[in-house]
Scaffold this active site. Structure first.
Site, PDB file in Angstrom:
ATOM      1  N   ASP A   1      -2.278 -31.323  21.623  1.00  0.00           N
ATOM      2  CA  ASP A   1      -3.100 -32.545  21.604  1.00  0.00           C
ATOM      3  C   ASP A   1      -3.587 -32.882  23.015  1.00  0.00           C
ATOM      4  O   ASP A   1      -3.700 -31.999  23.873  1.00  0.00           O
ATOM      5  CB  ASP A   1      -2.294 -33.681  20.963  1.00  0.00           C
ATOM      6  CG  ASP A   1      -3.167 -34.721  20.263  1.00  0.00           C
ATOM      7  OD1 ASP A   1      -3.817 -35.525  20.951  1.00  0.00           O
ATOM      8  OD2 ASP A   1      -3.190 -34.743  19.014  1.00  0.00           O
ATOM      9  N   ASP A   2      -3.869 -34.119  23.285  1.00  0.00           N
ATOM     10  CA  ASP A   2      -4.525 -34.584  24.508  1.00  0.00           C
ATOM     11  C   ASP A   2      -3.727 -34.233  25.774  1.00  0.00           C
ATOM     12  O   ASP A   2      -2.529 -33.992  25.729  1.00  0.00           O
ATOM     13  CB  ASP A   2      -4.712 -36.098  24.414  1.00  0.00           C
ATOM     14  CG  ASP A   2      -5.852 -36.606  25.273  1.00  0.00           C
ATOM     15  OD1 ASP A   2      -6.415 -35.832  26.073  1.00  0.00           O
ATOM     16  OD2 ASP A   2      -6.195 -37.803  25.137  1.00  0.00           O
TER      17      ASP A   2
ATOM     18  N   LYS B   1      -8.673 -30.574  16.624  1.00  0.00           N
ATOM     19  CA  LYS B   1      -8.550 -32.002  16.319  1.00  0.00           C
ATOM     20  C   LYS B   1      -9.545 -32.726  17.221  1.00  0.00           C
ATOM     21  O   LYS B   1      -9.486 -32.599  18.442  1.00  0.00           O
ATOM     22  CB  LYS B   1      -7.134 -32.500  16.583  1.00  0.00           C
ATOM     23  CG  LYS B   1      -6.990 -34.016  16.404  1.00  0.00           C
ATOM     24  CD  LYS B   1      -5.598 -34.511  16.779  1.00  0.00           C
ATOM     25  CE  LYS B   1      -5.545 -36.041  16.761  1.00  0.00           C
ATOM     26  NZ  LYS B   1      -4.209 -36.546  17.201  1.00  0.00           N
TER      27      LYS B   1
ATOM     28  N   ASP C   1     -11.275 -36.253  18.303  1.00  0.00           N
ATOM     29  CA  ASP C   1     -11.001 -37.693  18.330  1.00  0.00           C
ATOM     30  C   ASP C   1     -12.279 -38.523  18.488  1.00  0.00           C
ATOM     31  O   ASP C   1     -13.398 -38.004  18.388  1.00  0.00           O
ATOM     32  CB  ASP C   1      -9.989 -37.974  19.448  1.00  0.00           C
ATOM     33  CG  ASP C   1      -8.964 -39.030  19.088  1.00  0.00           C
ATOM     34  OD1 ASP C   1      -9.284 -39.949  18.307  1.00  0.00           O
ATOM     35  OD2 ASP C   1      -7.826 -38.945  19.592  1.00  0.00           O
TER      36      ASP C   1
ATOM     37  N   ARG D   1      -9.400 -38.340   9.534  1.00  0.00           N
ATOM     38  CA  ARG D   1      -8.452 -39.448   9.570  1.00  0.00           C
ATOM     39  C   ARG D   1      -9.064 -40.658   8.864  1.00  0.00           C
ATOM     40  O   ARG D   1     -10.272 -40.890   8.938  1.00  0.00           O
ATOM     41  CB  ARG D   1      -8.108 -39.786  11.010  1.00  0.00           C
ATOM     42  CG  ARG D   1      -7.063 -38.851  11.621  1.00  0.00           C
ATOM     43  CD  ARG D   1      -5.652 -39.310  11.322  1.00  0.00           C
ATOM     44  NE  ARG D   1      -5.508 -40.654  11.830  1.00  0.00           N
ATOM     45  CZ  ARG D   1      -5.302 -40.943  13.131  1.00  0.00           C
ATOM     46  NH1 ARG D   1      -5.198 -39.971  14.027  1.00  0.00           N
ATOM     47  NH2 ARG D   1      -5.194 -42.189  13.527  1.00  0.00           N
TER      48      ARG D   1
ATOM     49  N   ASP E   1      -4.062 -45.058  14.426  1.00  0.00           N
ATOM     50  CA  ASP E   1      -2.893 -44.210  14.629  1.00  0.00           C
ATOM     51  C   ASP E   1      -1.633 -44.775  13.980  1.00  0.00           C
ATOM     52  O   ASP E   1      -1.372 -45.986  14.033  1.00  0.00           O
ATOM     53  CB  ASP E   1      -2.613 -44.033  16.123  1.00  0.00           C
ATOM     54  CG  ASP E   1      -3.641 -43.146  16.803  1.00  0.00           C
ATOM     55  OD1 ASP E   1      -4.568 -42.673  16.127  1.00  0.00           O
ATOM     56  OD2 ASP E   1      -3.501 -42.935  18.029  1.00  0.00           O
TER      57      ASP E   1
ATOM     58  N   GLN F   1      -9.978 -40.279  -4.303  1.00  0.00           N
ATOM     59  CA  GLN F   1     -11.034 -39.706  -5.147  1.00  0.00           C
ATOM     60  C   GLN F   1     -12.038 -38.882  -4.351  1.00  0.00           C
ATOM     61  O   GLN F   1     -12.808 -38.101  -4.923  1.00  0.00           O
ATOM     62  CB  GLN F   1     -11.769 -40.844  -5.865  1.00  0.00           C
ATOM     63  CG  GLN F   1     -12.433 -41.824  -4.922  1.00  0.00           C
ATOM     64  CD  GLN F   1     -12.944 -43.073  -5.626  1.00  0.00           C
ATOM     65  OE1 GLN F   1     -13.887 -42.997  -6.386  1.00  0.00           O
ATOM     66  NE2 GLN F   1     -12.311 -44.202  -5.378  1.00  0.00           N
TER      67      GLN F   1
END
Length: 436
Positions: free
Chosen positions: A68-69, A145, A147, A203, A207, A248
């Site tokens: 990640d970051d 990923k 952001d 997402r 967070d 859905q």
């Protein structure tokens, strides 16, 4: 005619964005952020990758190791504008790190932001999509990923957000390397509507925080469909609420991401982590571990290796469970009934208790099989408790046959009961675990 041409032009990159053979079931793996934050290095990633293998997590489907970051150097390459890694944290470079992860039989993921800077204040990829995607591909990256920090205000409508995130989707596709594209725009502008053709997952909220139900003003929204500030520090059970209406929109190659798992990080107890893992599995969220996999308790391992729940998450039908009802309780919290379809005419049922007290509930098949109709509502089913082991030590103990309801279910504080329901055959043969 002009509108038709425009629609076709918008659709063309979409054909490659998520329909490239990746994420036909929700992705599984591990990410550095929840436990380590910016405190990462080459050793952090390699130690985790080796632990994933030594703990046999690959056998359960965990395959992506996602950095990640804060892997970045202070600035891009001054000549090419290509991204550069921090030479102190990653002295051998990202390509060598990626190669080592691949040599362990795993896949390698990286992080960036569709903004001027990442959330950790490093350089972002906004307006650098092509050079970044090409560099990631040359490093052997399998997963991005992506952001939403420092986005220069390029948000506010689905079209504006679509354009910003589609730029990276097209850039990744142009590399020719299959790279899973995991959007992280926190549910802003409704990615379940605009991202289904450009990303493999998105997402849906701010967070996660390692807490069962604590309200935090930094995660202020009560309804994700009209959320103006997704924020962060979102309690786990609130994210489940956020997920309820958007299931859905998900399916093979396009998943609602409820954020990385907190199982094992210490903020919740065993029953709460069981609820966390169960509901992420049922709604078909990606299962991305966020704990220190080099130092896990037996309880943590037992939760994240429940292959019966993982099978629900990875079911090829790709149909997220739906919330059938939610009942507020006078003492606080609520009861929730969820149900979903699986392959081979099987079903999954979950009863969740967010209240501070134990509850006794009759689970009616009229409710469970509301979508399927009267023939299913009146049927007889063999139920398997997916959080109990059978005599052979396998998750999914048979509880016997039930018609009409599951009576007098005892569900403790913050517990979730999960059953697989298998219709009893017309021949009267009782199904066993081999039929699951």
């Amino acid at each position: 005619m002009a509108l038709s041409v425009l629609a076709l032009a918008l659709a063309l990159p979409a054909a490659f964005a998520y329909d490239n053979g990746l994420a036909r079931t929700p992705q599984m793996g591990w990410n550095t952020w929840n436990h380590f934050g910016c405190g990462i290095s080459e050793d952090t990633i390699l130690s985790a990758a080796k632990a994933i293998v030594s703990n046999n997590l690959t056998a359960y489907g965990y395959e992506y190791v996602i950095m990640d970051d804060c892997w970045h150097a202070a600035a891009r390459d001054p000549d090419t504008s290509a991204p550069v890694a921090d030479p102190e944290k990653f002295p051998n470079g990202i390509k060598a790190l990626s190669d080592e992860v691949h040599n362990l039989g795993l896949k390698f993921g990286i992080y960036s932001s569709a903004g001027t800077y990442t959330c950790g204040g490093r350089f972002g990829s906004l307006d650098h999509e092509e050079i970044d995607a090409q560099t990631y591909a040359s490093w052997g990256v399998d997963y991005l990923k992506y952001d939403n920090c420092y986005n220069e205000g390029r948000a506010g409508t689905p079209k504006i957000s679509y354009d910003r995130y589609a730029n990276m989707s097209r850039a990744l596709n142009a590399t020719g390397r299959p790279i899973l594209y995991s959007m992280c725009n926190w549910g802003e502008d409704g990615p379940w509507n605009f991202a289904v053709d450009i990303a493999h997952s998105w997402r849906i909220s701010g967070d996660i925080h390692d807490d069962f139900d604590r309200f935090d003003d930094r995660c202020p929204c009560t309804d994700i469909l009209d959320c103006k500030l997704p924020g962060f520090h979102c309690a786990m059970s609130r994210i489940i609420d956020f997920a309820a209406p958007v299931g859905q929109k998900a399916g093979p190659g396009k998943w609602n991401d409820l954020d990385m798992l907190e199982v094992g990080n210490g903020g919740m107890n065993f029953d709460e982590y069981v609820t966390h893992f169960s509901m992420w599995a049922l709604v078909k969220s990606p299962l991305i571990l966020g704990n220190d996999v080099t130092d896990m308790t037996n309880d943590t391992l037992s939760i994240i290796t429940n292959d019966a729940l993982i099978a629900v998450n990875q079911d090829p039908n790709g149909s997220p469970a739906n919330r059938i009802w939610k009942r507020t309780l006078s003492e606080g919290g609520n009861l929730q009934l969820w149900a979903g379809s699986l392959v081979n005419n099987q079903f999954v049922i979950a009863l969740m208790n967010t209240s501070p007290n134990s509850q006794t509930v009759n689970v009616s098949f009229t409710d469970v099989f509301f979508d399927q109709g009267s023939a299913y509502q009146s049927g007889t089913y063999t139920l398997y408790d997916l959080w109990q082991k059978d005599d052979a030590g396998k998750w999914g103990k048979s509880l016997g046959d039930f018609t009409g309801s599951v009576p007098d279910v005892q569900v403790g504080t913050h517990q979730t009961k999960v059953w697989k329901a298998v219709p009893v055959s017309t021949s009267g043969r009782r199904r066993d675990v081999a039929d699951l």
